[in-house]
Design a protein around this motif. Structure first.
Motif, PDB file in Angstrom:
ATOM      1  N   SER A   1       4.296  -3.182   7.130  1.00 13.16           N
ATOM      2  CA  SER A   1       3.182  -4.035   6.674  1.00 13.16           C
ATOM      3  C   SER A   1       2.148  -3.212   5.911  1.00 13.16           C
ATOM      4  O   SER A   1       1.612  -3.644   4.877  1.00 13.16           O
ATOM      5  N   ALA A   2       1.852  -2.028   6.399  1.00 14.86           N
ATOM      6  CA  ALA A   2       0.878  -1.158   5.729  1.00 14.86           C
ATOM      7  C   ALA A   2       1.381  -0.738   4.365  1.00 14.86           C
ATOM      8  O   ALA A   2       0.582  -0.620   3.394  1.00 14.86           O
ATOM      9  N   VAL A   3       2.677  -0.501   4.226  1.00 11.33           N
ATOM     10  CA  VAL A   3       3.263  -0.138   2.932  1.00 11.33           C
ATOM     11  C   VAL A   3       3.061  -1.270   1.924  1.00 11.33           C
ATOM     12  O   VAL A   3       2.719  -1.043   0.744  1.00 11.33           O
ATOM     13  N   GLU A   4       3.265  -2.491   2.349  1.00 17.36           N
ATOM     14  CA  GLU A   4       3.119  -3.641   1.466  1.00 17.36           C
ATOM     15  C   GLU A   4       1.664  -3.839   1.023  1.00 17.36           C
ATOM     16  O   GLU A   4       1.402  -4.405  -0.044  1.00 17.36           O
ATOM     17  N   GLU A   5       0.722  -3.398   1.839  1.00 12.10           N
ATOM     18  CA  GLU A   5      -0.701  -3.560   1.517  1.00 12.10           C
ATOM     19  C   GLU A   5      -1.267  -2.374   0.721  1.00 12.10           C
ATOM     20  O   GLU A   5      -2.439  -2.387   0.332  1.00 12.10           O
ATOM     21  N   ALA A   6      -0.475  -1.343   0.507  1.00 10.22           N
ATOM     22  CA  ALA A   6      -0.978  -0.141  -0.175  1.00 10.22           C
ATOM     23  C   ALA A   6      -1.295  -0.427  -1.631  1.00 10.22           C
ATOM     24  O   ALA A   6      -0.559  -1.141  -2.328  1.00 10.22           O
ATOM     25  N   ASP A   7      -2.392   0.139  -2.140  1.00 14.15           N
ATOM     26  CA  ASP A   7      -2.821  -0.043  -3.534  1.00 14.15           C
ATOM     27  C   ASP A   7      -2.605   1.216  -4.365  1.00 14.15           C
ATOM     28  O   ASP A   7      -2.643   1.153  -5.603  1.00 14.15           O
ATOM     29  N   SER A   8      -2.408   2.344  -3.715  1.00 10.68           N
ATOM     30  CA  SER A   8      -2.172   3.598  -4.439  1.00 10.68           C
ATOM     31  C   SER A   8      -0.934   4.282  -3.861  1.00 10.68           C
ATOM     32  O   SER A   8      -0.471   3.941  -2.776  1.00 10.68           O
ATOM     33  N   PHE A   9      -0.409   5.247  -4.652  1.00 16.52           N
ATOM     34  CA  PHE A   9       0.811   5.967  -4.247  1.00 16.52           C
ATOM     35  C   PHE A   9       1.912   4.975  -3.857  1.00 16.52           C
ATOM     36  O   PHE A   9       2.566   5.092  -2.831  1.00 16.52           O
ATOM     37  N   LYS A  10       2.135   3.988  -4.727  1.00 14.64           N
ATOM     38  CA  LYS A  10       3.072   2.908  -4.421  1.00 14.64           C
ATOM     39  C   LYS A  10       4.495   3.437  -4.219  1.00 14.64           C
ATOM     40  O   LYS A  10       5.196   3.007  -3.294  1.00 14.64           O
ATOM     41  N   THR A  30      -0.891   6.304   9.668  1.00 22.16           N
ATOM     42  CA  THR A  30      -2.238   6.791   9.359  1.00 22.16           C
ATOM     43  C   THR A  30      -2.355   7.133   7.874  1.00 22.16           C
ATOM     44  O   THR A  30      -3.353   6.794   7.206  1.00 22.16           O
ATOM     45  N   LEU A  31      -1.315   7.766   7.321  1.00 19.39           N
ATOM     46  CA  LEU A  31      -1.333   8.156   5.912  1.00 19.39           C
ATOM     47  C   LEU A  31      -1.284   6.932   4.997  1.00 19.39           C
ATOM     48  O   LEU A  31      -2.075   6.825   4.032  1.00 19.39           O
ATOM     49  N   VAL A  32      -0.373   6.012   5.276  1.00 18.32           N
ATOM     50  CA  VAL A  32      -0.203   4.850   4.392  1.00 18.32           C
ATOM     51  C   VAL A  32      -1.443   3.962   4.419  1.00 18.32           C
ATOM     52  O   VAL A  32      -1.841   3.387   3.391  1.00 18.32           O
ATOM     53  N   ARG A  33      -2.074   3.825   5.553  1.00 18.09           N
ATOM     54  CA  ARG A  33      -3.293   3.006   5.644  1.00 18.09           C
ATOM     55  C   ARG A  33      -4.406   3.544   4.750  1.00 18.09           C
ATOM     56  O   ARG A  33      -5.297   2.804   4.309  1.00 18.09           O
TER      57      ARG A  33
END
Length: 614
Positions: free
Chosen positions: A22-31, A82-85
């Motif tokens: 879920s956090a990956v899908e919400e990421a805006d950078s480092f896609k 923690t990193l992806v968030r």
């Protein structure tokens, strides 16, 4: 705090992997980097679902590697989350404070890749899942990443898991691998025990349908049982009842190794020593030791009698004396006592005929192992020694000392030595097992004296001499036949150690604690014991010490005797302070008493070196 159930921990890991997705899908950078991390999260989630289904359905699960890997996967997923968030769009200030680089993603990706490899390795050793997911990750299943710095750990995990879940041939192969690892060093042994290797090996030992599997299990356990802590683990895993049952019920090859395991456990742990006896290990050991020791005709004939007849036969046969010669066949008084043991032990572990048709070397190895086990069970243990005598084991030991040579004879002598040492410290055991009219005790004494007189091996003579010395308080004054052979060994020119042991044994006959010290001391002097004793005083420190103690006892307890004057005993005692007494100050009073005593009878000039007033 008690650990959570393994399925609960796995379920939480699956939820953590889904949060990461879920956090990956919400990421805006480092896609791109986050997408790669999401792929690993998907693989892990799928593998973990397979694993949790397996753990819920498996009747038996080897949890040690699962828990270690689950803990590592948790740390890696949590770090990735923690990193992806941090890649989610936030305030300008938060983006300035939080600095993320490509190196951070590479590090986390490597950790997740390792976790996939660890879980995939679990799949291979536990046998769950299809192995289809994650095939493109390129993980070497032979060694999980978690154990890359310590490959031994992975090999041990894999072997233990195989004994848990694989078919019997693979269980045996895995047990053999553990045995080989245990042979290398003590660290490997400790890891095997810490990682839960003992319970599956004990279970393998119970595989009565396959003697080969039992042998594989007991051999591996043998290599672990050389340390008190590891033996304690075997005991705590309820190993003692299993070992005793296998000892009583298995084929000879298995019984031989199991008896050796009993010996090792008893040697290294006093709790195991007592528990083995409590589980009645002594009975099958004596049974196996007596197998074919007495003729089958005697056993069968006596076995047919009623209980009343057996009692009468015993009463009549107790009139016979037991001769200690090589060709004696008069061990009948206790034949009936062995008949029940013999018939019981011979029918166990397969067909009686099969046991009788075993190769002589197989039978010999079994008896050697059983005698060693009895030795270790009796060592320093009055209760166990008493149990051995109550099974009529003394008569069997006497017979084997008479008829056998080599390691079997030595182990029997050492067992007798330990029982005699226990009797020395226990008046109850002395009275029960070594009464002067006891045929078994007489048989033991006859064989010990024969070894002392006829053997040219110090290895055999020393335990025989020590046994006689331990039993010194059981001999009446008229029983001078035991004094002569000991005195003769004071003159042993080939082994000063044997001569010293003879002096120690005679010291127990002549010491103040022995009620018959005067009679025994006179017997030693009459057997011309003073001249060889004087020569012993010129030996090494140990020989001098015990020679001097015995000499003092003889002077104090044998009365006036010309042998002391002729042997220049007074001169030797007066010079003792320059050597032995100087190193052992507690001897000064004993030597002073002896000098004072000898001066009462020899007035050629009282010594001024010591002054003693009684």
């Amino acid at each position: 705090m008690e650990d959570k159930r393994i399925d609960e921990e796995l379920t939480y890991l699956i939820l953590l992997a889904e949060r990461l997705r879920s956090a990956v899908e919400e990421a805006d950078s480092f896609k791109v980097e986050c997408t790669n991390i999401g792929n690993y999260a998907d693989i892990l989630a799928e593998k973990l679902r397979l694993l949790v289904r397996f753990t819920c359905s498996a009747q038996l699960l080897y949890e040690r590697p699962v828990r270690r890997i689950v803990a590592e996967v948790f740390k890696n997923l949590d770090r990735a989350l923690t990193l992806v968030r941090k890649c989610k769009r936030r305030s300008v200030l938060r983006r300035v404070v939080t600095i993320i680089g490509a190196a951070d993603f590479r590090k986390v990706q490597n950790l997740l890749e390792a976790s996939v490899g660890d879980v995939k390795w679990l799949e291979s050793i536990l046998g769950f899942g299809s192995g289809a997911a994650g095939e493109d990750v390129g993980i070497d299943l032979a060694l999980p990443p978690i154990a890359s710095n310590d490959p031994i750990l992975a090999w041990i995990w894999s072997s233990i898991a195989s004994i848990h879940v694989r078919p019997l041939p693979e269980k045996m192969e895995a047990a053999n691998q553990l045995e080989q690892l245990a042979q290398d060093n003590d660290r490997n042994k400790q890891i095997i025990v810490e990682e839960g290797g003992v319970p599956p090996l004990l279970k393998l030992l119970k595989e009565t349908v396959s003697p080969e599997a039992q042998i594989a299990g007991v051999t591996a356990l043998l290599h672990l049982a050389n340390d008190q802590d590891r033996v304690t683990t075997i005991v705590n895993e309820q190993g003692v009842p299993i070992v005793v049952k296998v000892l009583a019920d298995s084929p000879m090859r298995v019984q031989t190794l199991t008896a050796t395991l009993v010996a090792k456990m008893a040697e290294h742990d006093s709790v195991a020593q007592n528990d083995l006896a409590r589980e009645n290990a002594i009975r099958p050991l004596v049974t196996l030791l007596s197998f074919e020791t007495f003729s089958d005709d005697q056993m069968v004939q006596l076995g047919k009698h009623s209980i009343h007849s057996i009692v009468q036969i015993n009463k009549e046969m107790e009139k016979f004396s037991i001769n200690g010669s090589k060709n004696n066949h008069h061990y009948r008084p206790y034949m009936t006592s062995f008949s029940s043991f013999h018939s019981e032990g011979s029918t166990r572990g397969g067909n009686r005929k099969e046991r009788e048709n075993e190769k002589p070397e197989v039978k010999l190895k079994l008896k050697i192992s059983c005698a060693e086990a009895l030795w270790m069970l009796a060592r320093g243990n009055v209760s166990n020694s008493k149990k051995i005598t109550e099974t009529k084991g003394l008569l069997c030991l006497a017979k084997l000392v008479d008829s056998e040579e080599g390691e079997l004879k030595f182990n029997c002598l050492m067992t007798i030595k330990e029982i005699a040492a226990a009797a020395e410290s226990s008046a109850d055991l002395r009275r029960a097992a070594f009464k002067t009219n006891s045929p078994a005790a007489k048989a033991i004494i006859d064989q010990l004296l024969r070894v002392i007189k006829e053997s040219d091996s110090p290895k055999s003579q020393i335990p025989a001499i020590r046994s006689i010395g331990s039993l010194a308080r059981t001999f009446p004054a008229r029983e001078t036949r035991v004094i002569g052979p000991l005195v003769a060994q004071l003159n042993n020119s080939t082994s000063q150690e044997v001569a010293t042991e003879a002096a120690i044994a005679l010291g127990k006959f002549t010491c103040p604690d022995n009620f018959l010290r005067d009679a025994h001391s006179k017997a030693v002097v009459e057997f011309n014991g003073v001249p060889p004793l004087m020569r012993l005083l010129r030996g090494n420190e140990r020989a001098q010490l015990h020679g001097l103690i015995l000499l003092c006892y003889l002077v104090l307890h044998s009365g006036n005797n010309e042998a002391f004057e002729q042997g220049r005993v007074l001169t030797a005692l007066e010079g003792a302070d320059r050597t032995v007494v100087a190193q052992h100050p507690k001897l000064r009073e004993l030597v002073s008493k002896a000098i004072y005593h000898i001066n009462l009878y020899h007035t050629s000039g009282p010594s001024q070196r010591f002054s003693y007033v009684p």
